[in-house]
Write a protein that holds these residues in place. Sequence first.
Motif, mmCIF file in Angstrom:
data_model
loop_
_atom_site.group_PDB
_atom_site.id
_atom_site.type_symbol
_atom_site.label_atom_id
_atom_site.label_comp_id
_atom_site.label_asym_id
_atom_site.label_seq_id
_atom_site.Cartn_x
_atom_site.Cartn_y
_atom_site.Cartn_z
ATOM 1 N N VAL A 25 0.851 -1.194 0.000
ATOM 2 C CA VAL A 25 0.000 0.000 0.000
ATOM 3 C C VAL A 25 0.884 1.240 0.000
ATOM 4 O O VAL A 25 1.771 1.381 0.835
ATOM 5 N N PHE A 65 -11.803 -4.500 -5.390
ATOM 6 C CA PHE A 65 -12.251 -5.876 -5.154
ATOM 7 C C PHE A 65 -11.041 -6.819 -5.230
ATOM 8 O O PHE A 65 -10.717 -7.475 -4.253
ATOM 9 N N GLY A 66 -10.416 -6.849 -6.379
ATOM 10 C CA GLY A 66 -9.134 -7.545 -6.510
ATOM 11 C C GLY A 66 -9.160 -9.046 -6.298
ATOM 12 O O GLY A 66 -8.173 -9.610 -5.820
ATOM 13 N N LYS A 67 -10.256 -9.688 -6.637
ATOM 14 C CA LYS A 67 -10.335 -11.128 -6.391
ATOM 15 C C LYS A 67 -10.542 -11.950 -7.665
ATOM 16 O O LYS A 67 -10.503 -13.172 -7.605
ATOM 17 N N PRO A 114 -2.599 -12.152 -3.232
ATOM 18 C CA PRO A 114 -2.392 -11.733 -1.856
ATOM 19 C C PRO A 114 -1.346 -10.629 -1.760
ATOM 20 O O PRO A 114 -1.259 -9.932 -0.761
ATOM 21 N N THR A 143 -2.990 -4.996 -3.189
ATOM 22 C CA THR A 143 -4.155 -4.420 -2.547
ATOM 23 C C THR A 143 -4.404 -3.102 -3.260
ATOM 24 O O THR A 143 -3.901 -2.912 -4.359
ATOM 25 N N ASN A 176 -14.327 -16.044 -9.550
ATOM 26 C CA ASN A 176 -14.405 -15.171 -8.367
ATOM 27 C C ASN A 176 -14.877 -13.774 -8.736
ATOM 28 O O ASN A 176 -14.375 -12.778 -8.211
ATOM 29 N N LEU A 234 -13.628 -12.832 2.862
ATOM 30 C CA LEU A 234 -14.729 -11.868 2.904
ATOM 31 C C LEU A 234 -15.896 -12.329 2.041
ATOM 32 O O LEU A 234 -15.765 -13.231 1.213
ATOM 33 N N TYR A 266 -14.510 -14.863 -0.695
ATOM 34 C CA TYR A 266 -13.462 -14.416 -1.591
ATOM 35 C C TYR A 266 -12.225 -14.029 -0.769
ATOM 36 O O TYR A 266 -12.331 -13.736 0.415
ATOM 37 N N GLY A 267 -11.106 -13.987 -1.454
ATOM 38 C CA GLY A 267 -9.933 -13.376 -0.848
ATOM 39 C C GLY A 267 -8.902 -14.338 -0.303
ATOM 40 O O GLY A 267 -9.166 -15.528 -0.081
ATOM 41 N N GLU A 268 -7.702 -13.805 -0.155
ATOM 42 C CA GLU A 268 -6.548 -14.594 0.288
ATOM 43 C C GLU A 268 -5.895 -13.991 1.528
ATOM 44 O O GLU A 268 -4.761 -14.326 1.836
ATOM 45 N N GLU A 294 -4.381 -5.739 4.189
ATOM 46 C CA GLU A 294 -5.704 -5.697 3.560
ATOM 47 C C GLU A 294 -6.288 -4.321 3.854
ATOM 48 O O GLU A 294 -6.492 -3.957 5.012
#
Lengths: 513, 211
Positions: free
Chosen positions: A182, A225-227, A236, A239, A337, B30, B86-88, B208
Amino acid sequence: MKIAISYPPIVNEHGQKAMVSQNRNVQFFKTPTYLLPVTHSQAATVLKQMGHDVYWDDGNAQLKNYTQWFDDLVAWKPEIVVFESTTPVMKFYWRTVNQLKELLPDTIVIMTGYHSMRMPEETMEQSATDIVLRSNHVDFVMARLAPYIMDNPDWRLTCSLEGLSIRITGNEVRSTGNFRQVEPLDNSPLVDRDLVQWEKYAYENGNYLQTPGTYASSVIRDCMFGKCTFCRYNGPDLTFSVMTVKRSLDEYETLINKYGVKEIFDDSGVWYRGKEAREFAQGIIDRGLHKKNCYFGINTRFEYLDEETIKLMAKANFRFVLIGYEAADDETLQRLNKGYQLQHVETCLTWMKKYGLHPHLTIMVGYYWQTQKQLDTTVSEVKRLMLSGLARTLQVTLCTPLDYTPYHKECIREGVLLTDDYDDFDMSKLIVKTPIPHDRYYQAVREMYSVAFHPLFILRQLRFMLAFRKRDWQFLFTYGFRAIRRVRQHIFNLTRHEGKPDTQDSTEPVSAK
Amino acid sequence: MKVLKIEKLTESTFCIRTERPDVAIRAGQLFNVGIPGAGINREYSMYSAADAPYIDFLIKEVQDGFVSPALNRLQVGNLVEVDGPYGEFCLNPPDNSDQHYLFLATGTGIAPFHSFVETFPDLNYTVLHGIRDPDEQYHEKDYAQGRYIPCISRNIEGQPSFRLTEYLIKYPVNPSSIVYLCGNRNMIVDAFETLREQGVHGNNLFTEVFF
């Protein structure tokens, strides 16, 4: 330091040019499309502000051929060259780096981009690259790295800035670990339009209804969202960062008042939503920018914008809204996803139609699991949405695993990848084993694009004109011809392997070998 | 999914418990949550244990928002759309039980860490929770004794007030800790800087962003 941020012109055997930038996947086009690489433009801007001598070197947009581009770069004798790569052009870049290093052995070559950031060892092995940036925050990293290199002759051994793979000597490479995920986006400068010669990108872009158009400095880096498994803004390690609304509004004001821009597109993975989206739209209105004959465009997702926000955006003169539809069956959306439900598609598009926005759907075909039934459902739903006027334009691509995204890794894991030659990853043909012949997907592409020539679609556009919105008239008369030319090119690109022997019948998946 | 329970925690923060969808879930993931038929959703991290027979969400109502105020008006027995997971941003506890985990959160960004702690009760962890007011110490008793440290920024007479990042500077982190950061991006940026200065390797930092 003398720093070049370079995009070599890449031309394939059909005479088509590739556009490489972080904004989109590589595709080859005969009709030029020049997209401003936003993050790299910000990197160039910050380096210039720091006092470095920056050479903005986009061979494509500057209409150079490869030799001209290469000779100019060598003649300029940069101390650092920054490239941005992605899967389909990796081999090209490795060759280019090696060629460059032969003539300029002391020049430090830095490779950026989503492919090499996930496979840094490969680029170090295959080329004489000095540094691979494992971060997508090229601007922030370069702002730290350039002064470090300048001040520390032993930087190869001592530099500890996060997110780098550094060649020490020969094959000896060291990693400085994970990068800062970030970064405060407000700390990166807005793009210096003059430095990047913005006008070279202002006309040849199929999504502009009016020109000159330009890309804004993205308000969101990566994706909120990023999924989505196929998308490079996923993982992972990634972000998102957000720019403040006021800062973005200030840039829009400058673009309109100082540069006379007529269409602004923000290519953030997903633009603002909710309160920030409303604040932005209201800010446009409060500053009177909605009356300056400039359209605004964004990427968004289904289920992100509510009706009130869409209404306000329309009032603020937003027009083009790009939405990832991908497919019309729940299984595919779940496997990707995507994070939206089909039942809400119509609601969202109805709001956009009601207030006069022009939704642009992006669809993909050729997922390694996609059955004929799933494909037919997607084709028929897309046709329905287009013919009913709920969507205005569309873009269909062959789902190609790229940049070691989760989908790419999944294809390898599942043993469905038909080639490991990166040159084959240019989205011109399917490269995964599928349950039905590849030709069926190419036919589906043709069928979806052909909606643009359907009498009902044309009639629908004529009916839109009765609302007497300028944009609808422009859509039909100004944009129509250009759109048809592009549709024909898309069809050529995506179906030129149609009718050829299906490689999946004779090719063993490489990922299963 | 049906709403099973609603717990008001502060004037603007609440916890919703819903039925659990029949899918595999990992702590820290999430869901997209929305009102049925509204055509709009928002992502919320799971607050409950991964193997719980329900799902809890910790939600702060956003002023002038659309989804969170609507969720705040729900009643037990109402339906809510829950799509995911969803998500890691997940945690795979190591075999080595001595491994220390540091969880840094602001506000409702504590949700995935609550899920971690509920899912892995033997975890060796510390939670630093950046909040404005004392009443935002959501379910602080769910954390083992001494492992939850509230960092309350509002000046209240007779009580120490400090920011999470100030605490980090005052009490440096063991560089071998694995650190997860969740919540406000400004906190994440500042804390990241401090942690790197304190010698925590970039490979041991996971983030996150919530807002």
